[in-house]
Design an enzyme around this catalytic site. Structure first.
Site, PDB file in Angstrom:
ATOM      1  N   LEU A 132       0.975  -1.489   0.227  1.00 24.76           N
ATOM      2  CA  LEU A 132      -0.004   0.767  -0.059  1.00 24.76           C
ATOM      3  C   LEU A 132       0.426   1.058  -0.243  1.00 24.76           C
ATOM      4  CD1 LEU A 132      -2.526  -1.230   2.631  1.00 24.76           C
ATOM      5  CD2 LEU A 132      -2.899  -0.741   0.097  1.00 24.76           C
ATOM      6  N   ASP A 133      -0.099   2.107  -0.423  1.00 24.72           N
ATOM      7  CA  ASP A 133       0.937   2.991  -0.626  1.00 24.72           C
ATOM      8  C   ASP A 133       0.809   4.161   0.860  1.00 24.72           C
ATOM      9  OD1 ASP A 133       1.201   3.296  -3.973  1.00 24.72           O
ATOM     10  OD2 ASP A 133       0.022   5.053  -2.881  1.00 24.72           O
ATOM     11  N   LYS A 134       2.624   4.902   0.711  1.00 26.51           N
ATOM     12  CA  LYS A 134       2.885   5.630   2.651  1.00 26.51           C
ATOM     13  C   LYS A 134       1.544   5.587   3.356  1.00 26.51           C
ATOM     14  CE  LYS A 134       5.631   8.654   5.286  1.00 26.51           C
ATOM     15  NZ  LYS A 134       6.323   9.519   4.416  1.00 26.51           N
TER      16      LYS A 134
END
Length: 346
Positions: A152-154
């Site tokens: 998942l993105d940050k």
């Protein structure tokens, strides 16, 4: 209908195929060790660095992760994904708290908080989910990328699965390739979104800004996102909506890019915001409003289909009254299973 699987689909779900070095192995190198061959073929990188990339799962031979001592037969295709990181720090265990939703001897399901980077990369060599996994589950040091099979993105929160064995990692990667892993996201977007829709547009590097992705890129990979509207809201007179998104592919920034391409950028998105209204400047929310709330997959050992559900974190709950929504607008766990089962029959 899911997109067809292509033979060259990337077996590593979260690594961008644009960022690799391709090597075709001559027939006359049969019997040579992989790390030795790479040292000669890529003299700009130290042999220690190349060996660390192999052991970290950043090198594939005919699409498969292998070991540095792997013997080449000649004629293979190699992809090297340069990590450009100090290995001694990037893969060090760190005591990072983890919200473990489920674990057994085969896999771990994590509820990732916003702000936590999944894998070490430029600017984030330490303090990542991978570092935390190596601290709490030391045996993961023997697996490529510490068992991580997707990311998942940050600043996206929500559910992720991590493998604990080689067999589990192989099974989970195969399920991701075959698009049988059920992933549901909640996305708050600006605009008058329709009741439902599907985006079919390639996703690839933006040719004008290599730090961004773009929809419809000629060099991009096929991508599909389905969505349905769960609720409407507004902020300072600007309309917005809560969408449930379902992925048929897992491209970098896929939901963010696809929805912005339709004119529905995510609330708080610091990157994909060309079409945000003026009211966005006054909204006190500074990350993309995206949460992976449901995950469904076949257990690698038992073949049982398991499903996990987690409502959004507190910052998204606090956002609801500001945008004329309430917790009643969020999906209910009691209705999720039927929805997932319906997906499997489509």
């Amino acid at each position: 209908m899911a997109l067809p699987h292509t033979p060259d689909s990337n077996p590593i779900d979260y690594i961008d195929e644009e960022d690799f070095i391709a090597l075709e192995i001559p027939e006359n190198v049969s019997g040579e060790r992989l790390d030795k061959y790479l040292g000669g073929a890529l003299p700009d990188y130290s042999r220690n660095r190349l060996k660390a990339w192999v052991e970290a799962g950043a090198v594939t031979v005919d699409g498969k992760v292998t070991k540095a001592r792997h013997l080449l037969r000649g004629g293979e295709s190699i992809k090297v994904f340069p990590q450009e990181m100090p290995e001694q720090f990037a893969f060090a265990p760190e005591n990072i708290p983890l919200d473990v939703v489920y674990e057994d001897d085969t896999l771990i399901v994590i509820n990732k908080p916003a702000g936590l980077v999944v894998h070490p990369a430029a600017g984030n060599w330490t303090g990542t989910l991978l570092n935390g996994l190596l601290f709490h589950y030391p045996e993961l040091k023997h697996l490529p990328r510490a068992g991580i099979v997707h990311r998942l993105d940050k600043d996206t929160s929500g559910l992720m699965v991590v493998a604990r064995t080689d067999l589990a990692q192989t099974s989970l990667v195969r399920q991701l390739q075959e698009r049988t892993v059920g992933r549901r996201y909640l996305a708050w977007v600006w605009g008058e979104a329709p009741s439902q829709g599907k985006v079919l547009a390639t996703v690839g590097r933006d040719q004008r800004d290599r730090l961004k992705m773009a929809a419809g890129s000629p060099q991009g990979k096929p991508a599909a996102t389905l969505f349905r509207r769960l609720a409407k809201g507004e902020f300072m007179g600007a309309p917005l909506a809560l969408l449930e998104c379902r992925l048929e592919t897992g491209r970098t920034h896929q939901i963010r890019v696809h929805l912005e391409s339709l004119g529905f950028p995510l609330l708080g998105d610091p990157v994909y915001r060309k079409r945000t209204p003026g009211a966005a400047k006054c909204l006190p929310f500074e990350r993309q409003a995206l949460h992976a709330y449901a995950l469904s997959l076949q257990h690698p050992s038992t073949s049982t289909v398991l499903t996990w559900f987690r409502l959004p974190p507190q910052d998204l709950h606090d956002l609801l009254p500001l945008i004329a929504m309430s917790e009643d607008d969020l999906p209910k766990e009691s209705t999720l299973l039927a929805s997932l089962q319906n997906d499997q029959h489509q």
